[in-house]
Design an enzyme around this catalytic site. Structure first.
Site: not given
Length: 263
Positions: A51, A62
């Site tokens: 990824e 995140d």
């Protein structure tokens, strides 16, 4: 590049009777040159797919590690176009999934982004903040470009909505194992097997578990119940501290643990 596609890669993995390791890297962190070398190193170290995160100025999903890497990459000049050029130059023999928020795709132009991503060698796209059906035009552009659209499922996704959450997806389903943002946790959730089982009840796609997995032991535990294991923050942190050699060593350790977990 990734012409073989994600489905073909999963067939190889399933035929070997093992799970897949899917490392995550923030494109352009800590520099373009290091990022490029780290992607190639991960492929050589046993990653099955990879990824690549598209840096975005407001990465709400995140945690501190990837947020820091994202902001550093942006300050270094990384852009959506730069991410696609990086993927093209990496020319990996394993499938590349672009992990992005919706905003950079819309700013680039969804159809242009999807077409350019496919031309660069990407095999799939994961839209972090776009639930299934939230942007039909962008989803259609991704599919029409020949890219897989990876769906996200969370522990809090209601049973009644689970089928809708994965509908229209392809490649694999990304199962978020912990609530909250990305980042290494102390342990794999005790109910991970149950989480995987409930996703498998609504889709035949492989299920990859991510969020919070950072050690070889945790990766092996996840690999015993899931089809794939995604590791991000631990690798990004190691890359920032110890460079390409350190990140590659960690990917190799994680790959060994994942690949041997069911032996």
């Amino acid at each position: 590049m990734s012409e073989a596609g994600i489905a073909a890669r999963w067939r190889v993995i399933a035929g070997a009777g093992r799970a897949a390791l899917i490392p995550f890297f923030t494109a352009g962190y800590p520099s373009r040159a290091v990022s490029l070398a780290a992607l190639r190193g991960a492929a050589d170290a046993g990653a099955d797919l990879v990824e690549v995160g598209v840096p975005f100025s407001d990465p709400l999903a995140d945690g501190p590690t990837i947020q820091g890497a994202t902001h550093a990459a942006l300050e270094g000049g990384m852009t959506a176009a730069g991410v696609l050029a990086l993927v093209h130059d990496a020319a990996l023999a394993i499938p590349v999934v672009l992990m992005t928020y919706l905003n950079p795709v819309l700013a680039y132009g969804a159809r242009r982004f999807a077409g350019d991503a496919r031309a660069a060698g990407a095999a799939g796209v994961l839209l972090t903040d776009a639930p299934a059906g939230a942007d039909p035009d962008t989803e259609a552009a991704i599919g029409e470009a020949g890219l897989d659209l990876i769906r996200l499922v969370a522990p809090t996704t209601a049973e009644a909505r689970l089928g809708d959450a994965v509908r229209g997806g392809s490649g694999f389903v990304y199962l978020i194992t912990h609530l909250g943002v990305t980042g290494v946790r102390d342990a794999v959730p005790a109910d991970l097997a149950a989480q995987v089982a409930r996703v498998r009840r609504v889709t035949a796609l492989p299920v990859a578990a991510g969020f919070g997995i950072g050690t070889a032991a945790q990766a092996a535990a996840a690999a015993r119940v899931a089809d794939g294991v995604v590791v991000g923050s631990a690798i990004v942190e190691r890359l920032g501290k110890d460079g390409v050699a350190g990140a590659t060593a960690l990917v190799r350790e994680l790959a060994g643990a994942v690949h041997e977990a069911r032996a």
